[in-house]
Design a protein around this motif. Structure first.
Motif, PDB file in Angstrom:
ATOM      1  N   TYR A   6       0.875  -1.182   0.000  1.00  0.00           N
ATOM      2  CA  TYR A   6       0.000   0.000   0.000  1.00  0.00           C
ATOM      3  C   TYR A   6       0.897   1.211   0.000  1.00  0.00           C
ATOM      4  CZ  TYR A   6      -3.796   3.151   1.223  1.00  0.00           C
ATOM      5  OH  TYR A   6      -4.713   4.166   1.219  1.00  0.00           O
TER       6      TYR A   6
ATOM      7  N   MET B 268       2.906   3.044   3.297  1.00  0.00           N
ATOM      8  CA  MET B 268       2.765   2.305   4.559  1.00  0.00           C
ATOM      9  C   MET B 268       3.975   2.633   5.447  1.00  0.00           C
ATOM     10  SD  MET B 268       3.336  -0.987   2.341  1.00  0.00           S
ATOM     11  CE  MET B 268       4.840  -1.415   1.477  1.00  0.00           C
ATOM     12  N   PHE B 269       3.772   2.610   6.760  1.00  0.00           N
ATOM     13  CA  PHE B 269       4.961   2.800   7.601  1.00  0.00           C
ATOM     14  C   PHE B 269       5.490   1.444   8.078  1.00  0.00           C
ATOM     15  CE2 PHE B 269       1.998   4.754  11.099  1.00  0.00           C
ATOM     16  CZ  PHE B 269       1.565   3.519  11.507  1.00  0.00           C
TER      17      PHE B 269
ATOM     18  N   ARG C 285      -2.912   0.310   5.228  1.00  0.00           N
ATOM     19  CA  ARG C 285      -3.004  -1.154   5.094  1.00  0.00           C
ATOM     20  C   ARG C 285      -3.030  -1.872   6.441  1.00  0.00           C
ATOM     21  NH1 ARG C 285       2.645  -4.129   3.723  1.00  0.00           N
ATOM     22  NH2 ARG C 285       3.831  -3.229   5.400  1.00  0.00           N
TER      23      ARG C 285
ATOM     24  N   THR D 266      -0.939  -1.446   9.357  1.00  0.00           N
ATOM     25  CA  THR D 266       0.316  -1.817  10.025  1.00  0.00           C
ATOM     26  C   THR D 266       0.175  -1.705  11.544  1.00  0.00           C
ATOM     27  OG1 THR D 266       1.377  -0.808   8.107  1.00  0.00           O
ATOM     28  CG2 THR D 266       2.819  -1.479   9.903  1.00  0.00           C
TER      29      THR D 266
ATOM     30  N   ASP E 298     -10.119   4.085   7.616  1.00  0.00           N
ATOM     31  CA  ASP E 298      -9.516   4.673   6.420  1.00  0.00           C
ATOM     32  C   ASP E 298     -10.608   4.935   5.398  1.00  0.00           C
ATOM     33  OD1 ASP E 298      -6.289   4.714   5.378  1.00  0.00           O
ATOM     34  OD2 ASP E 298      -7.874   5.064   3.880  1.00  0.00           O
ATOM     35  N   ILE E 299     -10.457   6.047   4.700  1.00  0.00           N
ATOM     36  CA  ILE E 299     -11.483   6.433   3.725  1.00  0.00           C
ATOM     37  C   ILE E 299     -11.336   5.681   2.411  1.00  0.00           C
ATOM     38  CG2 ILE E 299     -10.241   8.361   2.638  1.00  0.00           C
ATOM     39  CD1 ILE E 299     -13.195   9.761   3.375  1.00  0.00           C
TER      40      ILE E 299
ATOM     41  N   ASP F  20     -14.651   8.342   6.665  1.00  0.00           N
ATOM     42  CA  ASP F  20     -13.906   9.503   7.127  1.00  0.00           C
ATOM     43  C   ASP F  20     -13.629   9.353   8.629  1.00  0.00           C
ATOM     44  OD1 ASP F  20     -13.136  12.454   7.010  1.00  0.00           O
ATOM     45  OD2 ASP F  20     -14.712  12.412   8.540  1.00  0.00           O
ATOM     46  N   SER F  21     -12.418   9.694   9.058  1.00  0.00           N
ATOM     47  CA  SER F  21     -12.093   9.402  10.462  1.00  0.00           C
ATOM     48  C   SER F  21     -12.941  10.205  11.436  1.00  0.00           C
ATOM     49  CB  SER F  21     -10.604   9.560  10.769  1.00  0.00           C
ATOM     50  OG  SER F  21      -9.994  10.450   9.954  1.00  0.00           O
TER      51      SER F  21
ATOM     52  N   SER G 140      -0.448   7.755  10.926  1.00  0.00           N
ATOM     53  CA  SER G 140       0.306   8.594   9.994  1.00  0.00           C
ATOM     54  C   SER G 140      -0.683   9.166   8.988  1.00  0.00           C
ATOM     55  CB  SER G 140       1.353   7.730   9.284  1.00  0.00           C
ATOM     56  OG  SER G 140       2.050   8.499   8.348  1.00  0.00           O
TER      57      SER G 140
ATOM     58  N   GLY H 184     -12.743  12.573  -0.531  1.00  0.00           N
ATOM     59  CA  GLY H 184     -12.726  12.761   0.917  1.00  0.00           C
ATOM     60  C   GLY H 184     -11.342  12.707   1.533  1.00  0.00           C
ATOM     61  N   GLN H 185     -10.284  12.536   0.715  1.00  0.00           N
ATOM     62  CA  GLN H 185      -8.926  12.505   1.250  1.00  0.00           C
ATOM     63  C   GLN H 185      -8.623  13.815   1.968  1.00  0.00           C
ATOM     64  OE1 GLN H 185      -6.248  10.319   1.183  1.00  0.00           O
ATOM     65  NE2 GLN H 185      -7.641   8.721   0.465  1.00  0.00           N
ATOM     66  N   ILE H 186      -8.062  13.694   3.149  1.00  0.00           N
ATOM     67  CA  ILE H 186      -7.827  14.879   3.964  1.00  0.00           C
ATOM     68  C   ILE H 186      -6.789  15.800   3.301  1.00  0.00           C
ATOM     69  CG2 ILE H 186      -5.981  14.044   5.517  1.00  0.00           C
ATOM     70  CD1 ILE H 186      -7.884  15.076   7.805  1.00  0.00           C
TER      71      ILE H 186
HETATM   72  C1  SAM Z   1       0.079   7.703   5.229  1.00  0.00           C
HETATM   73  S1  SAM Z   1      -1.333   6.699   4.905  1.00  0.00           S
HETATM   74  C2  SAM Z   1      -1.350   5.616   6.279  1.00  0.00           C
HETATM   75  C3  SAM Z   1      -0.480   4.414   6.034  1.00  0.00           C
HETATM   76  C4  SAM Z   1      -0.463   3.447   7.180  1.00  0.00           C
HETATM   77  N1  SAM Z   1       0.280   3.960   8.298  1.00  0.00           N
HETATM   78  C5  SAM Z   1       0.114   2.088   6.737  1.00  0.00           C
HETATM   79  O1  SAM Z   1       1.080   1.617   7.323  1.00  0.00           O
HETATM   80  O2  SAM Z   1      -0.407   1.531   5.755  1.00  0.00           O
HETATM   81  C6  SAM Z   1      -2.670   7.780   5.231  1.00  0.00           C
HETATM   82  C7  SAM Z   1      -4.040   7.196   5.016  1.00  0.00           C
HETATM   83  O3  SAM Z   1      -5.024   8.165   5.403  1.00  0.00           O
HETATM   84  C8  SAM Z   1      -6.174   7.905   4.629  1.00  0.00           C
HETATM   85  N2  SAM Z   1      -7.092   9.070   4.699  1.00  0.00           N
HETATM   86  C9  SAM Z   1      -6.997  10.245   4.052  1.00  0.00           C
HETATM   87  N3  SAM Z   1      -8.023  11.060   4.379  1.00  0.00           N
HETATM   88  C10 SAM Z   1      -8.786  10.371   5.277  1.00  0.00           C
HETATM   89  C11 SAM Z   1      -9.980  10.681   5.992  1.00  0.00           C
HETATM   90  N4  SAM Z   1     -10.582  11.853   5.817  1.00  0.00           N
HETATM   91  N5  SAM Z   1     -10.468   9.755   6.848  1.00  0.00           N
HETATM   92  C12 SAM Z   1      -9.844   8.545   7.000  1.00  0.00           C
HETATM   93  N6  SAM Z   1      -8.718   8.203   6.331  1.00  0.00           N
HETATM   94  C13 SAM Z   1      -8.191   9.100   5.483  1.00  0.00           C
HETATM   95  C14 SAM Z   1      -5.615   7.617   3.242  1.00  0.00           C
HETATM   96  O4  SAM Z   1      -6.561   6.909   2.453  1.00  0.00           O
HETATM   97  C15 SAM Z   1      -4.367   6.817   3.573  1.00  0.00           C
HETATM   98  O5  SAM Z   1      -4.622   5.432   3.512  1.00  0.00           O
END
Ligand code: SAM
Length: 376
Positions: A25, A28-29, A54, A56, A72-73, A223-224, A241, A273-275
């Protein structure tokens, strides 16, 4: 059962960690980031990741013997993360796949040059049948089969036993159709027959043979902020993250996996809806602040919030300042206790590398805050 210490990933047998890699993904961290946070929170009883990707963090919580909740959205992220909480046998996964395939063809096969070149036609027929049969099925076995299929949907062609269903493609992101077709045609690279069931069986056996016990939890797609409002549980550890400022390609780069989950058979160019879609840094900090405020309301006093965050160089931003602004805007009692350069772990480059494609990476920090206020 309270966790006493979460071991770093190097202390776990390699086969116990395999399920965490069920599907790549973007961004991912490394597993060691949440494992370190768990080790620093021996009193934690339930873990949250409001941007779980994903999953983690959820897998780290599972290794530590704790239940967890992820949000996750992106449907692709949620589908992969779900598998991190599931414990099923490889035999059950194969049985389900076989039953679906033996039940006869379902769904309509997408048309066009991309599809003709990406999958051999019997393989595509199988893929479409599996896709159709798995819509809306929420059993643990279906969740695992879905994640496995997302993981084998596209990737490099290898000489012996195939590991991926597609013609030559990267495994981390899906090429855009015009580019991919041009690549295959130039090399006269026709798709070869890959029997889906065989690949599923090999992958399921490899991933699940030594999978650790599951300890419960749930993944929400949405959405979170909206999701957190509806939750009842309380958390004492949050490891997350958010998308880095300037990062907008989550959906388009995963278009083939999005299709498999019910999306359109072409690249969807939206931010859904991505932040990170916010027009400027201040709006982004405000939006993130709303997530930290909603998170605080679901946490116990004294909860630990650990955030890995960065920015793409093209975004010209100071990730630490942006993150501190967002916590200030949250006005909910999060007090910053630690900030350090990300990745005291040897695997630190992984997440940053993922950003390479979008414009080379990124200054990353790990920030820890403690909830001292009384959540409203
Ligand atoms: C940096 S990634 C996280 C990766 C995660 N730490 C991993 O190990 O896979 C950020 C995630 O935030 C999600 N995201 C973005 N806007 C969001 C929202 N409004 N509500 C929930 N998730 C959201 C994205 O779809 C993305 O999967």
């Amino acid at each position: 059962m309270p966790v006493t210490a979460a071991q770093p990933s190097s202390r776990w047998p390699e086969d116990v960690l395999r399920l965490n890699a069920v599907c790549p993904y973007y961004t991912m961290f490394p597993l060691d980031f949440p494992l370190r946070q768990l080790a620093a929170s021996p009193q934690a009883t339930r873990v949250l990741d409001p941007f779980c990707g994903r999953g983690t963090t959820l897998y780290a919580a599972r290794l530590a013997g704790l239940p967890s909740v992820g949000i996750d959205i992106n449907p692709v992220a949620a589908a992969i993360a779900q598998a991190k909480l599931v414990r099923v046998t490889p035999e059950a996964v194969v049985r389900l796949a076989r039953r679906i395939l033996e039940g006869g063809a379902l769904g309509s096969v997408p048309e066009g040059e991309f599809w003709e070149w990406c999958y051999e036609n019997r393989t595509l027929r199988e893929l479409v049948t599996l896709r159709e049969a798995l819509f809306e099925v929420t059993t643990p076995t279906a969740a695992m089969l879905r994640a496995i299929l997302l993981g084998i949907l596209h990737g490099p062609r290898n000489k012996n036993f195939p590991s991926y269903l597609s013609n030559q493609m990267p495994r981390t992101y899906a090429s855009k159709p015009a580019y991919a077709v041009n690549f295959w045609k130039k090399r006269d690279m026709r798709p070869v027959r890959v029997p889906a069931l065989e690949v599923i069986e090999r992958r399921a056996t490899r991933l699940l043979e030594a999978a650790p016990l599951a300890h419960g939890g749930y993944v929400y797609q949405g959405d979170s902020v909206a999701t957190l409002v509806g939750l009842r549980q309380r958390f004492d550890l949050v490891v997350t993250s958010p998308p880095y400022y300037g990062m907008r390609t989550y959906v388009a780069d995963q278009w083939l996996r999005s299709w498999f989950l019910g999306g359109p058979p072409q690249v969807p160019y939206g931010t859904h809806g991505q932040i990170a879609r916010q027009p400027n840094q201040d709006a982004f900090a405000t939006a993130l602040g709303e997530v930290w405020a909603a998170t605080a309301r679901r946490c116990h006093r004294g909860a630990r919030l650990a955030i890995r965050f960065g920015a793409l160089p093209s975004a010209r931003t100071d990730p630490e300042k942006l993150l501190r602004d967002s916590l200030k805007k949250a006005k909910s009692g999060w007090v910053v206790t630690e900030v350090q350069q990300a990745g005291t772990s040897p695997k630190r480059t992984r997440q940053a590398e993922q950003f390479g494609k979008a414009g080379s990476a990124v200054e990353e920090i790990d920030l820890v805050a403690e909830l001292i206020g009384v959540p409203r």
